[in-house]
Scaffold this motif. Sequence first.
Motif, PDB file in Angstrom:
ATOM      1  N   ASP A   1      15.202  79.319  41.602  1.00 26.51           N
ATOM      2  CA  ASP A   1      14.153  79.738  40.351  1.00 26.51           C
ATOM      3  C   ASP A   1      14.056  78.509  39.418  1.00 26.51           C
ATOM      4  O   ASP A   1      12.826  78.176  38.732  1.00 26.51           O
ATOM      5  N   TYR A   2      15.095  77.709  39.107  1.00 23.53           N
ATOM      6  CA  TYR A   2      15.105  76.567  38.339  1.00 23.53           C
ATOM      7  C   TYR A   2      13.903  75.641  38.869  1.00 23.53           C
ATOM      8  O   TYR A   2      13.087  75.085  37.915  1.00 23.53           O
ATOM      9  N   LEU A   3      13.918  75.373  40.178  1.00 29.66           N
ATOM     10  CA  LEU A   3      12.861  74.526  40.542  1.00 29.66           C
ATOM     11  C   LEU A   3      11.449  74.859  40.330  1.00 29.66           C
ATOM     12  O   LEU A   3      10.537  74.292  40.271  1.00 29.66           O
ATOM     13  N   ASP A   4      11.399  76.328  40.573  1.00 26.49           N
ATOM     14  CA  ASP A   4       9.879  76.965  40.301  1.00 26.49           C
ATOM     15  C   ASP A   4       9.675  76.699  38.743  1.00 26.49           C
ATOM     16  O   ASP A   4       8.440  76.460  38.412  1.00 26.49           O
ATOM     17  N   ILE A   5      10.562  76.933  37.949  1.00 25.97           N
ATOM     18  CA  ILE A   5      10.492  76.699  36.363  1.00 25.97           C
ATOM     19  C   ILE A   5      10.016  75.471  36.130  1.00 25.97           C
ATOM     20  O   ILE A   5       8.716  75.107  35.297  1.00 25.97           O
ATOM     21  N   LEU A   6      10.636  74.221  36.516  1.00 25.33           N
ATOM     22  CA  LEU A   6      10.196  72.914  36.145  1.00 25.33           C
ATOM     23  C   LEU A   6       9.091  72.472  36.886  1.00 25.33           C
ATOM     24  O   LEU A   6       8.354  71.573  36.311  1.00 25.33           O
ATOM     25  N   GLY A   7       8.884  72.818  38.161  1.00 23.03           N
ATOM     26  CA  GLY A   7       7.889  72.399  39.055  1.00 23.03           C
ATOM     27  C   GLY A   7       7.933  70.839  39.250  1.00 23.03           C
ATOM     28  O   GLY A   7       8.103  70.441  40.679  1.00 23.03           O
ATOM     29  N   GLU A   8       7.565  70.021  37.995  1.00 20.99           N
ATOM     30  CA  GLU A   8       7.450  68.522  38.456  1.00 20.99           C
ATOM     31  C   GLU A   8       8.836  67.646  38.255  1.00 20.99           C
ATOM     32  O   GLU A   8       8.838  66.612  38.171  1.00 20.99           O
ATOM     33  N   LEU A   9       9.958  68.363  38.514  1.00 22.83           N
ATOM     34  CA  LEU A   9      11.144  67.878  38.461  1.00 22.83           C
ATOM     35  C   LEU A   9      11.268  66.549  39.252  1.00 22.83           C
ATOM     36  O   LEU A   9      10.857  66.363  40.440  1.00 22.83           O
ATOM     37  N   ASP A  10      12.167  65.543  38.673  1.00 23.43           N
ATOM     38  CA  ASP A  10      12.177  64.330  39.398  1.00 23.43           C
ATOM     39  C   ASP A  10      12.659  64.526  40.941  1.00 23.43           C
ATOM     40  O   ASP A  10      13.481  65.397  41.025  1.00 23.43           O
ATOM     41  N   MET A  11      12.032  63.783  41.829  1.00 25.95           N
ATOM     42  CA  MET A  11      12.212  64.086  43.241  1.00 25.95           C
ATOM     43  C   MET A  11      13.607  63.831  43.734  1.00 25.95           C
ATOM     44  O   MET A  11      14.159  64.572  44.747  1.00 25.95           O
ATOM     45  N   GLY A  12      14.188  62.614  43.059  1.00 27.53           N
ATOM     46  CA  GLY A  12      15.771  62.538  43.199  1.00 27.53           C
ATOM     47  C   GLY A  12      16.903  63.414  42.664  1.00 27.53           C
ATOM     48  O   GLY A  12      17.618  63.954  43.544  1.00 27.53           O
ATOM     49  N   VAL A  13      16.320  64.089  41.492  1.00 27.83           N
ATOM     50  CA  VAL A  13      17.336  65.265  41.071  1.00 27.83           C
ATOM     51  C   VAL A  13      17.002  66.572  42.004  1.00 27.83           C
ATOM     52  O   VAL A  13      17.898  67.031  42.413  1.00 27.83           O
ATOM     53  N   LYS A  14      15.842  66.883  42.534  1.00 22.79           N
ATOM     54  CA  LYS A  14      15.453  67.989  43.432  1.00 22.79           C
ATOM     55  C   LYS A  14      16.239  67.806  44.394  1.00 22.79           C
ATOM     56  O   LYS A  14      16.782  68.535  45.095  1.00 22.79           O
ATOM     57  N   TRP A  15      16.308  66.537  45.048  1.00 23.20           N
ATOM     58  CA  TRP A  15      17.114  66.430  46.490  1.00 23.20           C
ATOM     59  C   TRP A  15      18.501  66.673  46.321  1.00 23.20           C
ATOM     60  O   TRP A  15      18.972  67.350  47.035  1.00 23.20           O
ATOM     61  N   PHE A  16      18.819  66.081  45.229  1.00 23.32           N
ATOM     62  CA  PHE A  16      20.400  66.559  44.980  1.00 23.32           C
ATOM     63  C   PHE A  16      20.822  67.831  44.777  1.00 23.32           C
ATOM     64  O   PHE A  16      21.753  68.341  45.217  1.00 23.32           O
ATOM     65  N   LEU A  17      19.866  68.682  44.016  1.00 21.18           N
ATOM     66  CA  LEU A  17      20.156  70.145  43.604  1.00 21.18           C
ATOM     67  C   LEU A  17      20.035  70.644  45.213  1.00 21.18           C
ATOM     68  O   LEU A  17      20.972  71.705  45.553  1.00 21.18           O
ATOM     69  N   LEU A  18      19.232  70.375  46.141  1.00 27.27           N
ATOM     70  CA  LEU A  18      19.002  70.726  47.323  1.00 27.27           C
ATOM     71  C   LEU A  18      19.933  70.570  48.358  1.00 27.27           C
ATOM     72  O   LEU A  18      20.406  71.442  49.224  1.00 27.27           O
ATOM     73  N   ASP A  19      20.233  69.256  48.041  1.00 24.46           N
ATOM     74  CA  ASP A  19      21.333  69.176  49.188  1.00 24.46           C
ATOM     75  C   ASP A  19      22.892  69.800  48.697  1.00 24.46           C
ATOM     76  O   ASP A  19      23.577  70.071  49.605  1.00 24.46           O
ATOM     77  N   THR A  20      22.978  69.981  47.411  1.00 24.52           N
ATOM     78  CA  THR A  20      23.988  70.882  46.966  1.00 24.52           C
ATOM     79  C   THR A  20      23.884  72.371  47.545  1.00 24.52           C
ATOM     80  O   THR A  20      25.020  72.872  48.101  1.00 24.52           O
TER      81      THR A  20
END
Length: 359
Positions: free
Chosen positions: A218-237
Amino acid sequence: MKKNDLLNLFESANNRMKNLDNETGVNEICPISIIDMSTWEWAQGVGLYGMQKYYAETGKQEVLDFLVDWFDNNIRKGLPAKNVNTMCPLLTLTYVYEYTKKDIYLDICKEWSEWVIKEMPRTEEMGLQHIVSEKENHGQVWIDTLFMTVLFMARMGKLLDREDYKAESVRQYLLHIKYLTNKKNGLFDHGFDFNGRHAFGEIQWGRGNSWYTSSVVDYLDILGELDMGVKWFLLDTLHAQVQALEQYQNENGMWHTLITDKESYVESSATAGFAYGILKAVRLGYIPEKYRECGIKALEAIIKRISQDGTVTEVSYGTAICDDAQKYKEVPICPMTYGQALTLMLLTEALKLEVVPTA
């Protein structure tokens, strides 16, 4: 199962949450009741968020009416002291503000989000200290904070276009991952204490882990335009966590309250949170398709645990951090708002499945 049957479950679980009380007589250890749906605390906050998901899915006016009445009544009574847990209802209030445009709702959200930025106690490295209604918990970060406070800060960042709020939410996700990830298995320890620099016995508590699984999608839905590197890190986790969860899933589809301890009881709120995050992550392509079976198996298990009156069974009471695994096993079982709410969230994903499983 037909979609209409699923919608009936949805409505039953939602209606049951509205009228929850302490019918089992559990000894409440929290200074503000976390069972009574009328009070303002974290458990009710999670409950409200589940109801908001239900409203967003169905558009039922009576659901929005309940949310508006709940907030108006509590605002009239006076809000509790600010802390990590009492912040949780504000996540839903941001949505109710968008639905109603009532200025008082936004004013409260602005006041509380500014408190987080300027006054909330911090640990080393600027972690949000897990201060709660009964304890300061000096120097401690808990995985619970991501759901209870950080999602709200992300919402406010998006709502007000505040880059500092968005950045704060990113920092908290990264810091909590840094200190709470158990390097042995990819799961999360419940908390970390900067005072003694320890992780309270490295206990991988079920519902605590589900706060990450259910919140990050849901966090990724909320922010949408999140930095790609941060998004990858969260999803790898997330992927690493789900890999471990698949290994520890009970044959009946559930997860244990202590994920790695088969002697601990299986627990519904954790299972619903895991299933929600897994199924949503698969649907959005965040994790491999192979994990869909794991999520569906958990969904089937939760459907079996929704009683005729809509009560989600086998849910554990609120759980404070502890370095004694046995105490987690002794937390009582009783109907709880967050058990209902995480189930509602899961049912929103079930509605998006091409084939709805039969319990």
